[in-house]
Scaffold this motif. Structure first.
Motif, mmCIF file in Angstrom:
data_model
loop_
_atom_site.group_PDB
_atom_site.id
_atom_site.type_symbol
_atom_site.label_atom_id
_atom_site.label_comp_id
_atom_site.label_asym_id
_atom_site.label_seq_id
_atom_site.Cartn_x
_atom_site.Cartn_y
_atom_site.Cartn_z
ATOM 1 N N SER A 177 0.838 -1.209 0.000
ATOM 2 C CA SER A 177 0.000 0.000 0.000
ATOM 3 C C SER A 177 0.867 1.251 0.000
ATOM 4 C CB SER A 177 -0.985 0.006 1.172
ATOM 5 O OG SER A 177 -0.321 -0.180 2.391
ATOM 6 N N PHE A 178 2.076 1.162 0.578
ATOM 7 C CA PHE A 178 2.964 2.334 0.515
ATOM 8 C C PHE A 178 3.277 2.679 -0.934
ATOM 9 C CE2 PHE A 178 7.107 4.300 0.082
ATOM 10 C CZ PHE A 178 6.941 5.428 0.877
ATOM 11 N N GLY A 179 3.497 1.667 -1.770
ATOM 12 C CA GLY A 179 3.888 1.907 -3.157
ATOM 13 C C GLY A 179 2.890 2.780 -3.891
ATOM 14 N N TRP A 180 1.602 2.443 -3.809
ATOM 15 C CA TRP A 180 0.634 3.266 -4.550
ATOM 16 C C TRP A 180 0.334 4.573 -3.837
ATOM 17 C CZ3 TRP A 180 -3.935 4.346 -2.150
ATOM 18 C CH2 TRP A 180 -4.472 3.421 -1.244
ATOM 19 N N ARG A 181 0.372 4.546 -2.514
ATOM 20 C CA ARG A 181 0.169 5.819 -1.795
ATOM 21 C C ARG A 181 1.297 6.807 -2.091
ATOM 22 N NH1 ARG A 181 -3.855 5.646 2.055
ATOM 23 N NH2 ARG A 181 -4.464 3.562 2.702
ATOM 24 N N PHE A 182 2.509 6.267 -2.287
ATOM 25 C CA PHE A 182 3.656 7.138 -2.560
ATOM 26 C C PHE A 182 3.481 7.840 -3.909
ATOM 27 C CE2 PHE A 182 8.193 7.507 -4.089
ATOM 28 C CZ PHE A 182 8.518 8.592 -3.288
ATOM 29 N N LEU A 183 3.034 7.103 -4.921
ATOM 30 C CA LEU A 183 2.777 7.742 -6.228
ATOM 31 C C LEU A 183 1.721 8.838 -6.075
ATOM 32 C CD1 LEU A 183 2.673 4.822 -8.836
ATOM 33 C CD2 LEU A 183 4.459 6.555 -8.537
ATOM 34 N N ASP A 184 0.652 8.531 -5.332
ATOM 35 C CA ASP A 184 -0.394 9.540 -5.116
ATOM 36 C C ASP A 184 0.172 10.757 -4.384
ATOM 37 O OD1 ASP A 184 -2.219 7.932 -6.357
ATOM 38 O OD2 ASP A 184 -3.312 7.364 -4.535
ATOM 39 N N ALA A 185 1.027 10.511 -3.408
ATOM 40 C CA ALA A 185 1.579 11.621 -2.612
ATOM 41 C C ALA A 185 2.523 12.480 -3.452
ATOM 42 C CB ALA A 185 2.295 11.082 -1.379
ATOM 43 N N LEU A 186 3.302 11.847 -4.334
ATOM 44 C CA LEU A 186 4.179 12.622 -5.229
ATOM 45 C C LEU A 186 3.343 13.563 -6.088
ATOM 46 C CD1 LEU A 186 6.603 9.846 -6.592
ATOM 47 C CD2 LEU A 186 7.286 11.792 -5.167
ATOM 48 N N ALA A 187 2.212 13.038 -6.579
ATOM 49 C CA ALA A 187 1.358 13.830 -7.473
ATOM 50 C C ALA A 187 0.600 14.912 -6.719
ATOM 51 C CB ALA A 187 0.387 12.907 -8.204
ATOM 52 N N ALA A 188 0.191 14.612 -5.487
ATOM 53 C CA ALA A 188 -0.656 15.559 -4.742
ATOM 54 C C ALA A 188 0.141 16.698 -4.124
ATOM 55 C CB ALA A 188 -1.413 14.809 -3.635
ATOM 56 N N LEU A 189 1.429 16.510 -3.978
ATOM 57 C CA LEU A 189 2.243 17.511 -3.270
ATOM 58 C C LEU A 189 2.218 18.861 -3.991
ATOM 59 C CD1 LEU A 189 4.053 17.710 -0.774
ATOM 60 C CD2 LEU A 189 6.010 17.240 -2.251
ATOM 61 N N THR A 190 1.924 19.911 -3.257
ATOM 62 C CA THR A 190 1.929 21.259 -3.841
ATOM 63 C C THR A 190 3.239 21.960 -3.492
ATOM 64 O OG1 THR A 190 0.971 22.256 -1.865
ATOM 65 C CG2 THR A 190 -0.584 21.461 -3.553
ATOM 66 N N PRO A 191 3.617 22.984 -4.261
ATOM 67 C CA PRO A 191 4.830 23.737 -3.935
ATOM 68 C C PRO A 191 4.788 24.317 -2.523
ATOM 69 C CG PRO A 191 4.107 24.255 -6.159
ATOM 70 C CD PRO A 191 3.032 23.406 -5.558
ATOM 71 N N GLU A 192 3.609 24.769 -2.087
ATOM 72 C CA GLU A 192 3.496 25.383 -0.759
ATOM 73 C C GLU A 192 3.754 24.343 0.335
ATOM 74 O OE1 GLU A 192 1.186 25.639 -3.212
ATOM 75 O OE2 GLU A 192 1.679 27.691 -3.800
ATOM 76 N N VAL A 193 3.141 23.163 0.201
ATOM 77 C CA VAL A 193 3.334 22.110 1.210
ATOM 78 C C VAL A 193 4.783 21.618 1.172
ATOM 79 C CG1 VAL A 193 2.676 19.761 1.872
ATOM 80 C CG2 VAL A 193 0.912 21.417 1.261
ATOM 81 N N LEU A 194 5.342 21.519 -0.030
ATOM 82 C CA LEU A 194 6.747 21.087 -0.132
ATOM 83 C C LEU A 194 7.651 22.047 0.649
ATOM 84 C CD1 LEU A 194 8.970 19.276 -1.248
ATOM 85 C CD2 LEU A 194 8.888 20.576 -3.388
ATOM 86 N N ASP A 195 7.454 23.341 0.441
ATOM 87 C CA ASP A 195 8.307 24.307 1.154
ATOM 88 C C ASP A 195 8.078 24.276 2.664
ATOM 89 O OD1 ASP A 195 9.840 25.263 -0.904
ATOM 90 O OD2 ASP A 195 8.544 26.969 -1.355
ATOM 91 N N SER A 196 6.835 24.038 3.072
ATOM 92 C CA SER A 196 6.591 24.093 4.524
ATOM 93 C C SER A 196 6.969 22.789 5.228
ATOM 94 C CB SER A 196 5.132 24.462 4.820
ATOM 95 O OG SER A 196 4.287 23.412 4.444
ATOM 96 N N GLU A 197 6.927 21.651 4.521
ATOM 97 C CA GLU A 197 7.201 20.383 5.209
ATOM 98 C C GLU A 197 8.600 19.824 4.957
ATOM 99 O OE1 GLU A 197 4.089 17.453 4.853
ATOM 100 O OE2 GLU A 197 2.555 18.894 5.472
ATOM 101 N N ALA A 198 9.308 20.337 3.948
ATOM 102 C CA ALA A 198 10.670 19.837 3.689
ATOM 103 C C ALA A 198 11.574 20.210 4.859
ATOM 104 C CB ALA A 198 11.205 20.433 2.392
ATOM 105 N N ARG A 199 12.348 19.245 5.319
ATOM 106 C CA ARG A 199 13.296 19.523 6.413
ATOM 107 C C ARG A 199 14.712 19.495 5.835
ATOM 108 N NH1 ARG A 199 9.835 15.966 8.983
ATOM 109 N NH2 ARG A 199 11.401 14.407 9.514
ATOM 110 N N ILE A 200 15.164 20.682 5.458
ATOM 111 C CA ILE A 200 16.461 20.833 4.782
ATOM 112 C C ILE A 200 17.371 21.626 5.705
ATOM 113 C CG2 ILE A 200 17.667 21.738 2.755
ATOM 114 C CD1 ILE A 200 14.873 21.711 1.323
ATOM 115 N N GLU A 201 18.448 20.983 6.128
ATOM 116 C CA GLU A 201 19.447 21.671 6.957
ATOM 117 C C GLU A 201 20.590 22.094 6.045
ATOM 118 O OE1 GLU A 201 22.489 20.585 10.665
ATOM 119 O OE2 GLU A 201 21.224 19.029 9.768
ATOM 120 N N ARG A 202 20.732 23.415 5.840
ATOM 121 C CA ARG A 202 21.806 23.920 4.984
ATOM 122 C C ARG A 202 23.089 23.987 5.791
ATOM 123 N NH1 ARG A 202 16.985 25.594 3.415
ATOM 124 N NH2 ARG A 202 16.539 25.982 1.220
ATOM 125 N N LEU A 203 24.162 23.414 5.270
ATOM 126 C CA LEU A 203 25.403 23.277 6.051
ATOM 127 C C LEU A 203 26.478 24.231 5.561
ATOM 128 C CD1 LEU A 203 25.366 19.390 5.984
ATOM 129 C CD2 LEU A 203 24.803 20.811 7.955
#
Ligand SMILES: Nc1ncnc2c1ncn2[C@@H]1O[C@H](COP(=O)(O)OP(=O)(O)O)[C@@H](O)[C@H]1O
Ligand SMILES: Cc1ncsc1CCOP(=O)(O)O
Ligand SMILES: [Mg+2]
Length: 267
Positions: free
Chosen positions: A241-267
């Protein structure tokens, strides 16, 4: 602090422009990688024959090359494609799947490295071995923590003058000067075959959008995977179920949610 861009703008451009990405990947990955690119917003094409691969690279925005199930004919197609991409000033991304496992893989990897990849994406064991260290892996799956591969990634990035991405529980991306660590994703991701190979193809899509900034492009691809993976895992019962949910999640992700939920530590 460094200049790595937020990923949302790149995702927006992905959806607006649907970059054409030529993927020369392995038999295991071809279908899932194409579906991952379509879900993310890119346009994949699996074109590997020596007779046409170089010509096609001239019309694609980016190229990805993966040695997971390579054979002499495929290597010839890869070299033709890299030649075409280089002549057209297009980026190419290398996935050195289990490059340390056999003499043949070591030979083709050494040859491909002389052709100046824009980005190298591998798991920790692959990157440690590519930098000349001793890894614990036996096959395509990593048995080393990403933290152990960070120094190797920096060395490899400087030696090859390219971006290096190491993936695993956390991810690390470097161009030898600037770097970032990303967290997120799910422990279910390595339980679905060829998600790493698919990520390499997605790096190709983002680098096609930002050929002038492969570091930010690579971080954006990894962030897209990390956020979608975390969201998909929330409702999953296991790898299926992760496999198909992952495809759906890739497609559903918006730029706004990506920016707010991405955890990027700049070094
Ligand atoms: N334990 C984990 N927790 C979270 N994400 C993971 C984990 N293992 C792998 N990933 C993610 O899975 C994707 C594929 O990476 P990886 O499994 O390292 O590649 P490969 O399939 O080439 O070995 C990456 O997005 C990575 O961040
Ligand atoms: C199982 C397998 N065997 C040869 S290539 C391949 C797929 C590897 O995919 P990934 O590196 O993404 O786990
Ligand atoms: Mg892999």
């Amino acid at each position: 602090m460094n200049e790595i861009q937020f990923p949302g703008n790149l995702l927006r451009e992905m959806r607006e422009t649907a970059p054409l990405v030529q993927c020369i990947t392995n038999y295991v990955a071809m279908n899932i990688a194409a579906n991952v690119l379509l879900a993310a917003g890119a346009s994949p094409a699996m074109v590997h024959a020596e007779e046409e691969a170089g010509e096609f690279a001239g019309i694609a925005g980016g190229l990805t090359v993966n040695i997971g199930t390579a054979s002499p004919q495929w290597i010839a197609g890869m070299k033709a494609a890299i030649g075409g991409a280089t002549a057209a000033h297009r980026p190419w991304v290398f996935d050195p799947v289990a490059h340390f496992a056999t003499a043949y893989r070591r030979k083709v990897t050494a040859e491909l490295l002389t052709l100046a990849p824009t980005v190298i994406r591998g798991n920790a064991s692959e990157i440690i071995a590519l930098a000349g260290g001793t890894s614990s892996a036996k096959g395509v799956d990593s048995r080393d923590p990403v933290e152990l591969a960070e120094k190797a990634a920096n060395e490899l990035a400087r030696r090859q003058a390219c971006v290096v991405a190491v993936t695993g529980t956390t991810d690390f991306v470097t161009d030898g000067r600037h770097a970032a660590r990303l967290s997120g994703g799910s422990a279910l991701m390595p339980k679905v075959t060829a998600l790493g190979c698919s990520l390499t193809c997605l790096v190709g899509a983002y680098v096609a959008i930002r050929p002038s900034d492969p570091l930010s492009a690579t971080v954006a691809a990894l962030a897209h995977f990390a956020v979608a993976g975390e969201r998909a895992a929330a409702g999953s019962d296991g790898p299926g179920s992760f496999g198909w949910r992952f495809l759906d999640a890739l497609a559903a992700l918006t730029p706004e949610v990506l920016d707010s939920e991405a955890r990027i530590e700049r070094l």
